[in-house]
Design a protein around this motif. Structure first.
Motif, short mmCIF file in Angstrom:
data_model
loop_
_atom_site.label_atom_id
_atom_site.label_comp_id
_atom_site.label_asym_id
_atom_site.label_seq_id
_atom_site.Cartn_x
_atom_site.Cartn_y
_atom_site.Cartn_z
N MET A 1 47.75 48.71 15.20
CA MET A 1 47.62 49.71 14.14
C MET A 1 49.02 50.08 13.63
SD MET A 1 46.01 53.58 14.30
CE MET A 1 44.34 52.95 14.58
N SER A 2 49.22 50.09 12.32
CA SER A 2 50.51 50.45 11.74
C SER A 2 50.59 51.96 11.61
CB SER A 2 50.68 49.81 10.35
OG SER A 2 49.77 50.40 9.44
N THR A 3 51.81 52.47 11.43
CA THR A 3 51.98 53.91 11.26
C THR A 3 51.29 54.41 9.99
OG1 THR A 3 54.10 53.50 10.16
CG2 THR A 3 54.15 53.99 12.52
N ALA A 4 51.13 53.52 9.01
CA ALA A 4 50.47 53.92 7.77
C ALA A 4 49.00 54.24 8.00
CB ALA A 4 50.60 52.81 6.72
N GLU A 5 48.41 53.68 9.07
CA GLU A 5 47.00 53.92 9.35
C GLU A 5 46.78 55.15 10.22
OE1 GLU A 5 46.59 49.98 11.07
OE2 GLU A 5 45.16 49.45 9.50
N LEU A 6 47.84 55.74 10.75
CA LEU A 6 47.71 56.91 11.60
C LEU A 6 47.43 58.16 10.76
CD1 LEU A 6 50.70 56.38 14.06
CD2 LEU A 6 48.27 56.12 14.59
N GLN A 7 46.61 59.04 11.29
CA GLN A 7 46.36 60.32 10.66
C GLN A 7 47.59 61.21 10.89
OE1 GLN A 7 43.62 61.07 8.75
NE2 GLN A 7 43.23 58.86 9.04
N PRO A 8 47.81 62.21 10.00
CA PRO A 8 48.98 63.07 10.15
C PRO A 8 49.13 63.69 11.53
CG PRO A 8 47.95 63.44 8.02
CD PRO A 8 47.04 62.52 8.78
N ASN A 9 48.01 64.14 12.14
CA ASN A 9 48.09 64.77 13.46
C ASN A 9 48.45 63.74 14.54
OD1 ASN A 9 45.54 63.57 13.11
ND2 ASN A 9 44.66 64.82 14.74
N GLU A 10 47.97 62.50 14.36
CA GLU A 10 48.29 61.44 15.31
C GLU A 10 49.76 61.06 15.22
OE1 GLU A 10 44.16 58.91 15.65
OE2 GLU A 10 45.38 58.66 13.84
N LEU A 11 50.27 60.95 13.99
CA LEU A 11 51.67 60.63 13.77
C LEU A 11 52.56 61.73 14.34
CD1 LEU A 11 53.68 58.65 12.53
CD2 LEU A 11 53.46 59.87 10.36
N SER A 12 52.16 62.98 14.15
CA SER A 12 52.92 64.10 14.68
C SER A 12 53.00 64.05 16.20
CB SER A 12 52.29 65.42 14.22
OG SER A 12 53.00 66.52 14.76
N SER A 13 51.89 63.69 16.85
CA SER A 13 51.86 63.59 18.31
C SER A 13 52.79 62.49 18.80
CB SER A 13 50.43 63.32 18.79
OG SER A 13 49.59 64.40 18.48
N CYS A 14 52.81 61.36 18.07
CA CYS A 14 53.71 60.25 18.43
C CYS A 14 55.17 60.68 18.32
CB CYS A 14 53.46 59.05 17.52
SG CYS A 14 51.89 58.21 17.77
N LEU A 15 55.50 61.39 17.26
CA LEU A 15 56.87 61.83 17.05
C LEU A 15 57.30 62.82 18.12
CD1 LEU A 15 56.89 62.28 13.16
CD2 LEU A 15 57.92 60.44 14.49
N GLU A 16 56.41 63.72 18.49
CA GLU A 16 56.72 64.70 19.53
C GLU A 16 57.00 64.00 20.86
OE1 GLU A 16 53.68 67.64 19.77
OE2 GLU A 16 54.01 68.37 17.73
N ALA A 17 56.19 62.98 21.16
CA ALA A 17 56.38 62.24 22.41
C ALA A 17 57.72 61.52 22.41
CB ALA A 17 55.24 61.25 22.60
N LEU A 18 58.08 60.92 21.27
CA LEU A 18 59.36 60.23 21.17
C LEU A 18 60.53 61.21 21.27
CD1 LEU A 18 58.56 57.69 18.31
CD2 LEU A 18 58.98 57.13 20.71
N ASP A 19 60.38 62.39 20.66
CA ASP A 19 61.43 63.39 20.70
C ASP A 19 61.73 63.85 22.13
OD1 ASP A 19 62.25 63.60 18.08
OD2 ASP A 19 60.73 65.08 17.54
N GLN A 20 60.72 63.85 22.98
CA GLN A 20 60.87 64.33 24.34
C GLN A 20 61.45 63.27 25.28
OE1 GLN A 20 57.02 65.84 25.48
NE2 GLN A 20 57.00 67.37 23.84
N SER A 21 61.57 62.05 24.77
CA SER A 21 62.11 60.97 25.58
C SER A 21 63.60 60.82 25.34
CB SER A 21 61.40 59.65 25.24
OG SER A 21 62.06 58.56 25.84
N ASN A 22 64.34 60.52 26.41
CA ASN A 22 65.77 60.28 26.28
C ASN A 22 66.07 58.86 25.78
OD1 ASN A 22 66.53 62.83 27.23
ND2 ASN A 22 66.38 62.17 29.37
N ASP A 23 65.04 58.05 25.64
CA ASP A 23 65.23 56.66 25.24
C ASP A 23 65.08 56.45 23.74
OD1 ASP A 23 65.62 55.79 27.87
OD2 ASP A 23 63.46 55.68 28.22
N PHE A 24 64.72 57.49 23.00
CA PHE A 24 64.50 57.35 21.57
C PHE A 24 65.11 58.54 20.83
CE2 PHE A 24 60.98 55.27 23.73
CZ PHE A 24 60.95 54.02 23.12
N GLN A 25 65.50 58.29 19.59
CA GLN A 25 65.90 59.36 18.69
C GLN A 25 65.15 59.16 17.39
OE1 GLN A 25 69.94 59.46 17.00
NE2 GLN A 25 69.99 61.66 17.44
N VAL A 26 64.42 60.17 16.96
CA VAL A 26 63.61 60.08 15.76
C VAL A 26 64.39 60.59 14.56
CG1 VAL A 26 61.48 60.83 14.63
CG2 VAL A 26 61.48 60.35 17.09
#
Length: 298
Positions: A1-26
Motif C-alpha cells: 500500500m502506498s502512502t497515497a492510499e492511507l487515510q489521514p488518521n493512518e498516515l498520522s499514526s505512521c508519522l507519530e511512530a517514526l517520530d518516536q524512533s531514533n532511527d528516523f527523522q520525519v
C-alpha cells in the motif's frame, strides 16, 4: 500500500511512530501560515519584510531580477512573529538572457517571465512603513534591490546568514537555508523560488532556538541593534591573507584591501588580533544604522 492510499488518521499514526524512533527523522512539507501566533492586546508591534530575489547571475552590479518575493509580518521587540499582512510574488522580464544554469537553479525560463514586470509602485506602498528588511543573504539581495528601487536605500536591513550564530545556538554547522530548515524546523519546501524561500525563512525565524528558547529573529534583532563598522586590514602582508579570509574578511578588489563588517563593540578584540597578525594600523569606518549590507558598506 502506498502512502497515497492511507487515510489521514493512518498516515498520522505512521508519522507519530517514526517520530518516536531514533532511527528516523520525519520532514514535513511547509504549509505557509497567515499568523504565527496571536498578537497581544497590548504592546507595540512593528512590521518586518522578509524578502528574496531570483536573478540572472551573482554579480550584484549587473545581474537582473527575474523574480521578487516578500512577506510583511507583524513582530515585536522580542522577535516574536504575529500576523502575515502581505505575501506577494512577482516575475520580471530581464533585458538579457536567462541562462541554462539559472533555469536549473530556479526553474524559471525566459518564457515564464516574458511580459512580466514588477509593479514597483505596489512594492513602495507595501513597504512604506516597514521597520526592517530581512534576507538570508542580505549582502546580495540588498545591493541588487537598491539598483531597482530607492526605498531600499534607506531601510534598515538584517541578514539571517551573518547575524545569527546558528552553530552556537543550534549546533548546526551549515548556514544553508534549506539545511537549517531540515535540521531545526524538520520541514522542506520548494527551494529557489522567491516566495517559497521567503515563507520558509519566515518559519525558520519564528522557531525558538538557543538555551533560552527564544525566536531566531530575536538574535538577529540583537545584532541589528549593534553599531556597525567596517575594518579594513590596511597594510596587511600578503602571507596573512588566508588567516584574514578564515576570520571573515573579504577582498575588496577596487580598494585592494581585505575588509569585513562587524559590531563596533568587538573592535578592541579585532585590533589585538590584527596587531598579532602583522597588521597594526587598520582603517576603521563607522557605518550608519541603515548602511549594513548596502553598497555603501562595501
Amino acid at each position: 500500500m502506498s502512502t497515497a492510499e492511507l487515510q489521514p488518521n493512518e498516515l498520522s499514526s505512521c508519522l507519530e511512530a517514526l517520530d518516536q524512533s531514533n532511527d528516523f527523522q520525519v520532514l514535513r512539507r511547509l504549509k505557509p501560515t497567515k499568523a504565527y501566533q496571536t498578537a497581544p492586546a497590548t504592546g507595540k508591534v512593528h512590521k518586518v519584510c522578509i524578502i528574496d530575489t531570483e536573478t540572472t547571475g551573482l554579480d550584484t552590479q549587473n545581474c537582473e531580477i527575474i523574480e521578487l518575493g516578500y512577506q510583511i509580518i507583524e513582530f515585536d521587540s522580542q522577535g516574536k512573529l504575529y500576523k502575515v499582512l502581505a505575501a506577494k510574488n512577482f516575475l520580471n522580464e530581464p533585458e538579457g538572457e536567462i541562462t541554462a544554469e539559472v533555469t536549473q537553479v530556479t526553474g524559471l525560463t525566459f518564457t515564464d517571465v516574458e511580459g512580466h514586470q514588477i509593479p514597483w509602485h505596489e512594492v513602495q506602498t507595501d513597504l512604506a512603513d516597514v521597520t526592517l528588511c530581512v534576507a538570508h543573504n542580505a549582502g546580495f539581495d540588498r545591493p541588487v534591490l537598491e539598483r531597482y528601487e530607492p526605498l531600499f536605500v534607506d531601510k534598515i536591513w538584517g541578514c539571517s546568514v551573518q547575524q545569527i550564530d546558528w552553530q552556537a545556538l543550534t549546533d548546526v554547522g551549515s548556514r544553508s537555508q534549506e539545511f537549517l530548515c531540515w535540521k531545526i524546523g524538520q520541514f522542506f519546501y520548494d527551494a529557489h523560488r522567491a516566495l517559497d524561500d521567503v515563507q520558509a525563512l519566515s518559519q525558520l525565524l519564528s522557531l525558538e532556538i538557543g538555551s533560552n528558547q527564544q525566536p531566531a529573529l530575536s538574535f538577529l534583532l540583537q545584532a541589528v541593534r549593534q553599531s556597525k563598522i567596517i575594518v579594513k586590514a590596511t597594510g596587511a602582508p600578503f602571507d596573512v591573507k588566508d588567516e584574514l579570509r578564515k576570520r571573515g574578511y573579504r577582498w575588496n578588489a577596487d580598494a585592494r584591501v581585505w575588509q569585513k563588517m562587524m559590531d563596533e563593540q568587538r573592535l578592541e578584540e579585532e585590533m589585538v588580533w590584527l596587531a598579532a597578525n602583522s597588521t597594526p594600523n587598520p582603517t576603521v569606518v563607522k557605518l550608519n544604522a541603515n548602511d549594513s549590507f548596502s553598497v555603501r558598506a562595501q
